[in-house]
Motif scaffolding. Structure first.
Motif, PDB file in Angstrom:
ATOM      1  N   TYR A   1       0.821  -1.212   0.000  1.00  7.96           N
ATOM      2  CA  TYR A   1       0.000   0.000   0.000  1.00  7.96           C
ATOM      3  C   TYR A   1       0.858   1.266   0.000  1.00  7.96           C
ATOM      4  CZ  TYR A   1      -4.302  -2.625   0.965  1.00  7.96           C
ATOM      5  OH  TYR A   1      -5.375  -3.469   0.877  1.00  7.96           O
ATOM      6  N   ILE A   2       1.917   1.265   0.800  1.00  8.65           N
ATOM      7  CA  ILE A   2       2.791   2.442   0.859  1.00  8.65           C
ATOM      8  C   ILE A   2       3.436   2.697  -0.494  1.00  8.65           C
ATOM      9  CG2 ILE A   2       4.946   3.337   1.832  1.00  8.65           C
ATOM     10  CD1 ILE A   2       4.202   1.934   4.449  1.00  8.65           C
ATOM     11  N   THR A   3       3.815   1.613  -1.163  1.00 10.33           N
ATOM     12  CA  THR A   3       4.493   1.749  -2.455  1.00 10.33           C
ATOM     13  C   THR A   3       3.566   2.295  -3.528  1.00 10.33           C
ATOM     14  OG1 THR A   3       5.981  -0.082  -1.931  1.00 10.33           O
ATOM     15  CG2 THR A   3       5.756   0.526  -4.245  1.00 10.33           C
ATOM     16  N   TYR A   4       2.421   1.641  -3.709  1.00 11.88           N
ATOM     17  CA  TYR A   4       1.561   1.984  -4.840  1.00 11.88           C
ATOM     18  C   TYR A   4       0.455   2.975  -4.501  1.00 11.88           C
ATOM     19  CZ  TYR A   4       3.918  -1.960  -6.982  1.00 11.88           C
ATOM     20  OH  TYR A   4       4.887  -2.805  -7.476  1.00 11.88           O
ATOM     21  N   GLY A   5       0.170   3.152  -3.216  1.00 15.35           N
ATOM     22  CA  GLY A   5      -0.908   4.048  -2.838  1.00 15.35           C
ATOM     23  C   GLY A   5      -0.691   5.484  -3.248  1.00 15.35           C
ATOM     24  N   TRP A   6       0.566   5.940  -3.187  1.00 18.95           N
ATOM     25  CA  TRP A   6       0.852   7.332  -3.501  1.00 18.95           C
ATOM     26  C   TRP A   6       0.632   7.657  -4.973  1.00 18.95           C
ATOM     27  CZ3 TRP A   6       0.843  10.857  -0.001  1.00 18.95           C
ATOM     28  CH2 TRP A   6       1.195  10.539   1.301  1.00 18.95           C
ATOM     29  N   THR A   7       0.736   6.668  -5.849  1.00 19.98           N
ATOM     30  CA  THR A   7       0.475   6.947  -7.266  1.00 19.98           C
ATOM     31  C   THR A   7      -0.984   7.344  -7.468  1.00 19.98           C
ATOM     32  OG1 THR A   7      -0.031   4.615  -7.746  1.00 19.98           O
ATOM     33  CG2 THR A   7       2.251   5.313  -7.977  1.00 19.98           C
ATOM     34  N   TYR A   8      -1.881   6.749  -6.678  1.00 18.63           N
ATOM     35  CA  TYR A   8      -3.295   7.087  -6.782  1.00 18.63           C
ATOM     36  C   TYR A   8      -3.604   8.400  -6.089  1.00 18.63           C
ATOM     37  CZ  TYR A   8      -3.942   2.486  -8.721  1.00 18.63           C
ATOM     38  OH  TYR A   8      -3.858   1.401  -9.527  1.00 18.63           O
ATOM     39  N   VAL A   9      -2.915   8.683  -5.003  1.00 23.98           N
ATOM     40  CA  VAL A   9      -3.088   9.973  -4.337  1.00 23.98           C
ATOM     41  C   VAL A   9      -2.717  11.105  -5.293  1.00 23.98           C
ATOM     42  CG1 VAL A   9      -2.296  11.465  -2.465  1.00 23.98           C
ATOM     43  CG2 VAL A   9      -2.719   9.043  -2.017  1.00 23.98           C
ATOM     44  N   VAL A  10      -1.585  10.933  -5.982  1.00 25.72           N
ATOM     45  CA  VAL A  10      -1.153  11.943  -6.953  1.00 25.72           C
ATOM     46  C   VAL A  10      -2.167  12.073  -8.088  1.00 25.72           C
ATOM     47  CG1 VAL A  10       0.591  12.488  -8.695  1.00 25.72           C
ATOM     48  CG2 VAL A  10       1.298  11.719  -6.429  1.00 25.72           C
ATOM     49  N   GLY A  11      -2.649  10.935  -8.585  1.00 28.14           N
ATOM     50  CA  GLY A  11      -3.617  10.972  -9.678  1.00 28.14           C
ATOM     51  C   GLY A  11      -4.939  11.604  -9.263  1.00 28.14           C
ATOM     52  N   PHE A  12      -5.441  11.231  -8.077  1.00 30.76           N
ATOM     53  CA  PHE A  12      -6.719  11.760  -7.615  1.00 30.76           C
ATOM     54  C   PHE A  12      -6.657  13.252  -7.303  1.00 30.76           C
ATOM     55  CE2 PHE A  12      -7.716   7.257  -5.965  1.00 30.76           C
ATOM     56  CZ  PHE A  12      -8.244   6.910  -7.200  1.00 30.76           C
ATOM     57  N   THR A  13      -5.472  13.751  -6.969  1.00 29.00           N
ATOM     58  CA  THR A  13      -5.309  15.190  -6.686  1.00 29.00           C
ATOM     59  C   THR A  13      -4.808  15.955  -7.908  1.00 29.00           C
ATOM     60  OG1 THR A  13      -3.083  14.773  -5.798  1.00 29.00           O
ATOM     61  CG2 THR A  13      -4.908  14.831  -4.227  1.00 29.00           C
ATOM     62  N   TYR A  14      -4.736  15.269  -9.052  1.00 29.52           N
ATOM     63  CA  TYR A  14      -4.384  15.895 -10.329  1.00 29.52           C
ATOM     64  C   TYR A  14      -3.037  16.629 -10.288  1.00 29.52           C
ATOM     65  CZ  TYR A  14      -9.244  14.866 -11.413  1.00 29.52           C
ATOM     66  OH  TYR A  14     -10.441  14.215 -11.607  1.00 29.52           O
ATOM     67  N   TYR A  15      -2.057  16.005  -9.620  1.00 28.26           N
ATOM     68  CA  TYR A  15      -0.675  16.521  -9.629  1.00 28.26           C
ATOM     69  C   TYR A  15      -0.573  17.957  -9.080  1.00 28.26           C
ATOM     70  CZ  TYR A  15       0.512  12.571 -12.669  1.00 28.26           C
ATOM     71  OH  TYR A  15       0.700  11.314 -13.182  1.00 28.26           O
ATOM     72  N   ARG A  16      -1.460  18.322  -8.194  1.00 30.36           N
ATOM     73  CA  ARG A  16      -1.501  19.715  -7.737  1.00 30.36           C
ATOM     74  C   ARG A  16      -0.563  20.005  -6.569  1.00 30.36           C
ATOM     75  NH1 ARG A  16      -7.356  19.250  -8.532  1.00 30.36           N
ATOM     76  NH2 ARG A  16      -7.946  20.463 -10.365  1.00 30.36           N
ATOM     77  N   TYR A  17      -0.175  18.983  -5.812  1.00 30.49           N
ATOM     78  CA  TYR A  17       0.543  19.223  -4.564  1.00 30.49           C
ATOM     79  C   TYR A  17       1.947  18.628  -4.616  1.00 30.49           C
ATOM     80  CZ  TYR A  17      -4.325  19.966  -3.288  1.00 30.49           C
ATOM     81  OH  TYR A  17      -5.615  20.400  -3.265  1.00 30.49           O
ATOM     82  N   THR A  18       2.909  19.465  -4.268  1.00 31.53           N
ATOM     83  CA  THR A  18       4.294  19.006  -4.320  1.00 31.53           C
ATOM     84  C   THR A  18       4.555  17.883  -3.331  1.00 31.53           C
ATOM     85  OG1 THR A  18       4.927  20.732  -2.732  1.00 31.53           O
ATOM     86  CG2 THR A  18       5.157  21.250  -5.078  1.00 31.53           C
TER      87      THR A  18
END
Length: 303
Positions: free
Chosen positions: A246-263
């Protein structure tokens, strides 16, 4: 998928590339350590669970190369055509070309294989604990546990890379990203693996709780106590592997769901997405360290 270059500066993109390269290097180191330990230990080589971890670690090394050597594999954007078409990081002086970009893209999509191996590992735990399958029984269906991740994962990588090569031949320079169809295929495989891991983890947790409650209800014998201890240890090990997943792949979805808005989300993805090999190594050696600690009570965790 949005163009990250539209949102972030060259310096920010360079920072994320450096971070992901370092994380990938640690991942390769962790995977090499796991592979070495499994191959040197006969009992590990006889365990189907460890053979799944072995295959997952080998694939992680190949996939991590796409991050470690991304500066060498990505196209040289000093070329005018490349600069106009390379969507990820314009004005970067990479050393690769269109062909090496295809290799890098293939290795990136091949990350489906370790994901599916995580799902196979969770199924292995359920069959052992929930249904009481022995190592001999597991060995009979082991080819399936390798066929699904290798063949299905590789097929997705070959298909998406072939589509990208065709677009390149039509005059479009290699783009180190997915179009909508490629992204949908990759996402479906990701969600399939995540769903399987999650469902199996719930089943495993419920099963272990039932076994423990049954042991409390009836007078526990020495053998039943050992069985309860084994099932709980298996559950804990599985929880750690799932946590690493989850730690490895979860962040890819966080980035996608937030549309690359947050550094901070992109930074977290750059750190953790390439890091599974290292996290798996921590889980793999945790149990071994615990056994050594139990046999040598006078030792501290840092010895």
């Amino acid at each position: 998928m949005p163009d990250t270059a539209d949102y972030w500066s060259k310096e920010q993109n360079v920072t994320w590339i450096v971070i992901s390269t370092i994380s990938s290097s640690f991942s390769i180191l962790g995977s090499v350590m796991v592979i070495s330990q499994i191959l040197r230990n006969e009992s590990n080589k006889k365990s189907m669970q460890q053979r799944i971890v072995l295959a997952m670690s080998i694939l992680d090394i190949f996939c991590s190369f796409s991050m470690v050597f991304q500066v060498l594999l990505m196209p040289n954007t000093s070329d005018t055509t490349a600069k106009d078409n390379y969507q990820r990081s314009p004005d970067f002086n990479f050393l690769g070309n269109d062909h090496t970009c295809m290799v890098s893209f293939f290795l990136l999509v091949l990350w489906n294989c370790p994901m599916l191996y995580n799902a196979m590992l969770s199924i292995n735990y359920v069959l052992m604990v929930r249904y009481g399958w022995s190592n001999a029984s597991m060995r009979r269906i082991e080819p399936v546990f390798h066929f699904v991740p290798l063949v299905f994962g590789a097929a997705v990588a070959v298909y998406t890379t072939a589509r990208k090569i065709r677009r390149s031949e039509e005059g479009k320079f290699c783009v180190y990203d997915y179009d909508n169809d490629d992204y949908n295929i990759f996402t479906i495989v990701n969600f399939l693996a995540i769903a399987m891991v999650t469902i199996n983890q719930i089943v495993l947790y419920v099963t272990v709780k039932r076994i423990e409650q049954k042991g409390k209800k009836y007078r526990a014998t020495s053998s039943s106590s050992k069985c309860n201890s084994y099932t709980r240890a298996t559950l804990i090990q599985s929880v750690y592997y799932v946590g690493a997943f989850y730690i490895t792949y979860g962040w890819t979805y966080v980035v996608g769901f937030t549309y690359y808005r947050y550094t901070w989300t992109i930074t977290a993805r750059s750190i953790f997405f390439p890091l599974q090999g290292f996290l798996n190594a921590l889980v793999f050696f945790r149990r071994r360290a615990r056994i050594i600690k139990e046999e040598n009570q006078e030792m501290t965790w840092f010895q």
